[in-house]
Design an enzyme around this catalytic site. Structure first.
Site, PDB file in Angstrom:
ATOM      1  CG  LEU A 153      -2.200  -0.850   1.451  1.00 31.51           C
ATOM      2  CD1 LEU A 153      -2.546  -0.811   2.669  1.00 31.51           C
ATOM      3  CD2 LEU A 153      -2.960  -0.751   0.339  1.00 31.51           C
ATOM      4  CG  ASP A 154       0.664   4.499  -2.729  1.00 23.47           C
ATOM      5  OD1 ASP A 154       1.563   3.652  -3.476  1.00 23.47           O
ATOM      6  OD2 ASP A 154      -0.064   5.163  -3.707  1.00 23.47           O
ATOM      7  NE  ARG A 155       6.061   7.864   5.234  1.00 21.78           N
ATOM      8  CZ  ARG A 155       7.186   8.448   5.371  1.00 21.78           C
ATOM      9  NH1 ARG A 155       7.848   8.500   4.439  1.00 21.78           N
ATOM     10  NH2 ARG A 155       7.520   8.775   6.611  1.00 21.78           N
TER      11      ARG A 155
END
Length: 341
Positions: A153-155
């Protein structure tokens, strides 16, 4: 649905010295794995080029015999590892490990762990980030033999994240992601009134680097040889009227299901339609983001809400959900704050 099993804290294990020969017995969980992949995982911090060098030189032995990088190891095999050196940077990092941390557990059994990842935390270290979720979990569960990310997942994105506790689970789950057998649905708040008829975005994406080296993605045409087909399904969940006194436009909360897992796919696809995600600092409306921050939205409004997959051991279809975290839910329900004079 599987029952949740509480993770137990284990006593820290003694660090492994790299200055002497080691003999490792292969656990059944790693049976069938290539020797090079086994060593890359075992010799964390050792450059891959060096790993292949010690294999070619014969310093690595399997059951006292030479082996090639593509040798498939079996349960009970004795693998000899020679002394290896790691860089000062890696050694320094080992001396200052990630702070141990557990995360809210959605599902846990002997094969996998599903957590609710908060926004603002990378899933792994790298690219200027010294540690992420997986490093913190490993420090919190030092007795765990195997913990690997199934996906990413993106940060800036919160929500469901799967971690494999066995290699067999990792392979089975990643195969499902690769073959598009999972169902991944996000909640995204976008600017403007999303057209109800726009339900499918089938536009290729192209990854590129900016002059400063930062990775970005843009939409492209179907005849672009570097473009990757990307499919996003969109469903309107609810709409919100404009807040003229605060300078905020109408907004729409979407259920977004991705059929392909491209980098920044949701963010770029929604923005390409003229409806960027609220708070997106890469592909969003930067002036609007400043006004949103004053109204309490201090992060990108993107949340991994639902995940469907087949359990790697039983093939049972599992569905996990995690509702919006407070900082996002509160933005939708809180009365607008009057601007400062």
């Amino acid at each position: 649905m599987k029952h949740i099993i509480e993770g137990k804290q284990a006593k820290p294990a003694a660090p492994i010295s790299t200055s002497s020969v080691r003999i490792i017995e292969v656990d059944a969980e790693f049976a069938g794995q290539r020797l090079d992949n086994f060593l890359i995982r075992e010799l964390k911090g050792v450059p891959k080029t060096h790993v292949y060098r010690i294999i070619r030189s014969g310093e690595v032995r399997v059951n006292k015999g030479r082996a090639s990088a593509d040798t498939r190891i079996e349960a009970g095999d004795q693998v000899r590892l020679p002394p290896v050196r790691i860089s000062e940077k890696v050694a320094e990092k080992a001396e200052r490990p990630a702070p141990p941390r557990e995360f809210p557990v959605l599902l846990e059994d002997d094969h996998l762990l599903a957590i609710d990842k908060p926004a603002g935390i990378a899933v792994h270290g790298g690219s200027g980030v010294s540690f992420g979720v997986i490093e913190q979990l490993r420090q919190a569960r030092v007795g765990a033999k195997f913990l690997e990310l199934v996906h990413r997942l993106d940060r800036e994105t919160s929500g469901i994240l799967l971690v494999a506790k066995r290699r067999s689970a990792l392979v089975a789950l990643q195969d499902q992601f690769r073959e598009r057998e999972t169902g991944k649905t996000y909640l995204a708040l976008v600017t403007g009134a999303w057209p109800a008829k726009l339900k499918v975005i089938d536009t290729p994406l192209h990854k590129y680097l900016q002059e400063d080296g930062e990775r970005r993605v843009r939409t492209t045409t179907k005849d672009d040889p570097d473009g990757m087909r990307s499919i996003t399904l969109v469903k309107v969940r609810s709409t919100y009227p404009p807040r003229p006194m605060q300078g905020l436009p109408a907004m729409t909360l979407l259920e977004v299901t991705i059929k392909t897992g491209r980098t920044h796919q949701i963010r770029v696809h929604l923005s390409s339609q003229g409806h960027p995600i609220a708070g997106d600092d890469k592909y969003g409306d930067f002036d609007l983001n400043k006004r949103l921050q004053k109204q309490g939205l201090k992060r990108m409004f993107l949340h991994a809400w639902r995940l469907q997959f087949n359990h790697p051991a039983t093939s049972e279809r599992c569905e996990l959900r995690t509702e919006l975290p407070p900082e996002l839910a509160d933005f939708l329900t809180t009365e607008p704050v009057a601007p400062h004079a």
